[in-house]
Design a protein around this motif. Structure first.
Motif, short mmCIF file in Angstrom:
data_model
loop_
_atom_site.label_atom_id
_atom_site.label_comp_id
_atom_site.label_asym_id
_atom_site.label_seq_id
_atom_site.Cartn_x
_atom_site.Cartn_y
_atom_site.Cartn_z
N ASP A 59 3.70 4.09 -1.41
CA ASP A 59 3.91 4.72 -2.72
C ASP A 59 4.75 3.82 -3.62
OD1 ASP A 59 2.41 6.93 -2.01
OD2 ASP A 59 4.15 8.18 -1.54
N ASN A 108 2.59 0.80 -4.67
CA ASN A 108 1.61 1.20 -5.69
C ASN A 108 2.27 1.44 -7.04
OD1 ASN A 108 -0.81 1.07 -4.20
ND2 ASN A 108 -0.34 3.02 -3.21
N ARG A 109 3.43 2.09 -7.02
CA ARG A 109 4.14 2.34 -8.28
C ARG A 109 4.57 1.04 -8.93
NH1 ARG A 109 9.77 4.13 -9.15
NH2 ARG A 109 9.89 4.47 -11.37
N ASP A 134 0.80 -1.22 0.00
CA ASP A 134 0.00 0.00 0.00
C ASP A 134 0.83 1.27 0.00
OD1 ASP A 134 -2.40 -1.45 0.05
OD2 ASP A 134 -2.28 -1.64 2.23
N GLY A 189 1.59 -0.66 -10.34
CA GLY A 189 1.14 0.10 -11.50
C GLY A 189 1.97 -0.19 -12.74
#
Length: 182
Positions: free
Chosen positions: A48, A51-52, A46, A55
């Motif tokens: 940054d 998430n990156r 969760d 992604g």
């Protein structure tokens, strides 16, 4: 047409990504690989960075589906992978910059624990373990890829090794060692 070396490298990459070992690549495989990378470095999914990473892996997956999933089943067989990687990245090196480099960069951002833009041997071995590379093969890869003999791998050395691994046909390229011997 792929060389025998390129086929072996793509087979190795396929095996790393086929986390559930069912013979097909699926989005769940890339997510599981991302979870392994994050867990190896104690990074929250969760966060940054997490998430990156997810992604870029998801973006990479969508490119793979578009370029490689020949039968539209949202799975990529080994054969589709080899044919598609050739067309998407080897015959179109800009494809590497658009799709594969961001995924590699996001992975390396997670593995660079102290943010000094280099990976030491221990960081590299932890990164490689998430991909299923043995500590011995990871150490050998580290020694081969450390082209400036600094005792650390710069992010650029690693990105270039990734480019050579996925795109190169010359058997003497140091990037061929990215995941150990092929």
């Amino acid at each position: 047409m792929l060389t025998a070396l390129q086929e072996r490298k793509l087979d190795k990459a396929f095996d790393h990504m086929d986390v559930n070992h069912n013979g097909d690549l699926e989005l769940d495989d890339l997510i599981a690989l991302g979870v392994r990378v994050l867990a190896a470095f104690g990074v929250s999914p969760d966060s940054d960075l997490g998430n990156r990473l997810f992604g870029t892996y998801t973006d990479f997956w969508e490119v793979l589906l578009t370029k490689i999933d020949l039968d539209g089943d949202r799975k990529i067989s080994r054969e589709e992978y080899q044919l598609g990687m050739n067309a998407a990245f080897i015959e179109d090196p800009d494809g590497y910059e658009r799709a594969l480099r961001p995924a590699i960069q996001a992975t390396l951002d997670v593995t660079d624990v102290n943010g000094n833009r280099v990976l030491d041997l221990e960081e590299f071995q932890r990164f490689q373990s998430a991909f299923g590379t043995s500590p011995e093969d990871a150490e050998l890869a580290f020694r081969k890829i450390d082209t400036d003999r600094s005792g650390a791998l710069s992010i650029e050395e690693l990105v270039e090794a990734g480019r050579q691994f996925y795109l190169g046909e010359d058997p003497d390229l140091t990037g061929n060692w990215l995941f150990g011997p092929v």
